[in-house]
Design an enzyme around this catalytic site. Structure first.
Site, PDB file in Angstrom:
ATOM      1  N   LYS A   1      33.685  35.541  33.984  1.00  0.00           N
ATOM      2  CA  LYS A   1      35.112  35.519  33.700  1.00  0.00           C
ATOM      3  C   LYS A   1      35.765  36.625  34.506  1.00  0.00           C
ATOM      4  O   LYS A   1      35.161  37.660  34.816  1.00  0.00           O
ATOM      5  CB  LYS A   1      35.402  35.690  32.208  1.00  0.00           C
ATOM      6  CG  LYS A   1      35.021  37.029  31.600  1.00  0.00           C
ATOM      7  CD  LYS A   1      35.988  38.188  31.804  1.00  0.00           C
ATOM      8  CE  LYS A   1      37.399  37.834  31.388  1.00  0.00           C
ATOM      9  NZ  LYS A   1      38.292  39.038  31.669  1.00  0.00           N
TER      10      LYS A   1
ATOM     11  N   THR B   1      37.325  43.658  36.737  1.00  0.00           N
ATOM     12  CA  THR B   1      37.406  43.417  35.298  1.00  0.00           C
ATOM     13  C   THR B   1      36.809  42.059  35.041  1.00  0.00           C
ATOM     14  O   THR B   1      37.478  41.052  34.941  1.00  0.00           O
ATOM     15  CB  THR B   1      38.837  43.501  34.753  1.00  0.00           C
ATOM     16  OG1 THR B   1      38.760  43.544  33.345  1.00  0.00           O
ATOM     17  CG2 THR B   1      39.702  42.372  35.131  1.00  0.00           C
TER      18      THR B   1
ATOM     19  N   GLU C   1      44.928  36.084  39.256  1.00  0.00           N
ATOM     20  CA  GLU C   1      46.137  35.854  38.470  1.00  0.00           C
ATOM     21  C   GLU C   1      47.321  35.497  39.371  1.00  0.00           C
ATOM     22  O   GLU C   1      47.742  36.290  40.222  1.00  0.00           O
ATOM     23  CB  GLU C   1      46.455  37.092  37.635  1.00  0.00           C
ATOM     24  CG  GLU C   1      45.448  37.290  36.509  1.00  0.00           C
ATOM     25  CD  GLU C   1      45.651  38.554  35.721  1.00  0.00           C
ATOM     26  OE1 GLU C   1      45.099  38.641  34.619  1.00  0.00           O
ATOM     27  OE2 GLU C   1      46.354  39.463  36.214  1.00  0.00           O
TER      28      GLU C   1
END
Length: 428
Positions: free
Chosen positions: A176, A187, A305
């Site tokens: 992820k 992250t 993102e």
């Protein structure tokens, strides 16, 4: 978003699953389990951020044994910057999973991802583990992959099969990550499982090398997280001959700066000369592991993102590999370059600027830049190429920027993406 590739089968002797237990207010899946039916060698690589989440600290402690049976992961809350209560919760999460799975607590690793600061809702997580443990199965990898997502738009998985001394071995992994992505590491969480038999020390060396060429080659926004974790379990259920330390000298070589946990001696000396078959098996396993990790890493960048483009920054001609890496990261993390690449222009001037302030030695008159082989800069000046020629390249879903510094043999590659307004909207 692009549809995910077919879900790979879990390696022999592993089960997995995922569900919603109430960590996320949305009600989305937020709890995952990965379990081996027998003791497995274990290896891990973690964030180098000086601020590290409780599950990272707990995993470091547990990996000293070099073995594990299970991994329990929750998403929605990072359990980072939570002090002693957070450490207690991470250990309680491992204990609850161990009890639900009927395995030793020392054999359970943990992971968390999400918002920094809040404490875990341990009552919900404990109840969730009790409910999830009986439901895990050989086809549960997809559910587990979905349960570890946060701002990801899609689950990420990869698999490979490799033949070791005539026996088929499987590797399967999930990951992820979409934002706060910058080695070492990002992250991100990644959990990789294999039914190969690998000694803990060799497994750690192999994972470190695979991470260096994959997760440590990506950046979305230049931020380094508190929770980054890659864990690898090898349970030997395939029946293939064991891979021991000394069977692959290449697997132990690594230039990574990423923090790792080493089980056993870091680089044991060869006691006997390995057989050609053992050398071949170790090299084949390493290649398959490298491929799985790179696939997962590139999926993270493709899901950056608000991003839609996979951009490869390839630097050659530096004085050293380290300087090539520094130059590539400077370009890959330049907000001017990355926002500009959300359009259709080459932005070669911004690339030159980013090279110039990088730690690498740059001689302006020697720099050459091209996009998918189309020259943009030659000898530090704009090439004789119609600027409109770059529109279909930069406007597509991915392209390569090749930079030659003209100073030596150093080379490096970094994978990144563009930055759009959607990135701001997600992170406000």
């Amino acid at each position: 978003p692009l549809p995910p590739s077919p879900i790979p089968p879990l390696p022999s002797g592993f089960r997995a699953g995922g569900m919603a237990c109430g960590v996320k207010a949305s009600g989305a899946p937020d709890l995952a389990l990965f379990v081996s039916d027998r003791p497995a060698s274990a290896a891990g690589v973690f964030t180098t951020n000086q601020v590290q989440a409780a599950p990272v600290k707990v995993c470091r402690e547990k990996l000293a044994s070099g073995s594990a049976r299970a991994i329990a992961v929750c998403s929605g809350i990072a359990n980072a910057c939570t002090g002693e209560p957070g450490l207690r919760d991470a250990r309680a999460m491992a204990a609850a999973a161990a009890q639900a799975l009927e395995v030793p607590e020392a054999d359970v690793l943990v992971g968390s991802t999400g918002s920094i600061g809040p404490l875990l809702p341990m009552d919900r997580i404990t109840a969730g583990l009790v409910a999830l443990a009986p439901e895990i199965h050989e086809g549960g990898l997809e559910a587990a992959a979905r349960a570890i997502m946060t701002t990801d738009t899609r689950p990420k998985w990869a698999g490979a099969e490799v033949t070791l001394s005539g026996t088929t071995v499987r590797i399967a992994g999930v990951a992820k990550g979409a934002g706060m992505i910058e080695p070492d590491m990002a992250t991100m969480l990644s959990y990789i499982l294999t039914d190969a038999a690998v000694s803990p020390a060799l497994l750690q060396a192999a994972l470190r090398r695979a991470v260096d060429g994959s997760f440590n080659r990506i950046t979305v926004d230049g931020d380094r997280s508190t929770n980054d974790t890659v864990l690898l379990l090898a349970n030997g259920a395939s029946g293939a001959p064991p891979l021991e330390c000394g069977t692959s000298s290449s697997a132990s070589q690594s230039g990574s700066q990423t923090s790792a946990v080493h089980s056993g001696s870091a680089t044991p000396a060869l006691q006997t000369r390995p057989t050609p078959a053992a050398e071949s098996d170790a090299a084949a396993f390493q290649q398959a592991l490298d491929e799985v990790c790179l696939s997962l890493a590139l999926q993270i960048v493709r899901d950056g993102e608000g991003a839609h483009k996979l951009i490869t920054i390839r630097v050659a001609g530096a004085r050293s590999d380290a300087e090539a890496d520094a130059a590539a990261r400077s370009v890959a993390n330049s907000l001017l370059c990355k926002t500009g690449w959300s359009g259709t222009r080459s932005q070669w001037g911004r690339v030159m600027d980013a090279l110039g302030y990088s730690p690498a030695k740059v001689v302006e008159e020697r720099v050459a830049i091209s996009y998918n082989g189309v020259p943009a800069v030659r000898e530090g000046r704009m090439a004789d190429t119609d600027p409109d020629a770059f529109a279909p390249i930069v406007g597509g879903d991915g392209f390569e920027v090749h930079i030659d510094l003209g100073l030596g043999d150093g080379a490096a590659v970094v994978y990144t993406c563009e930055i759009t307004k959607a990135y701001v909207d997600i992170n406000v």
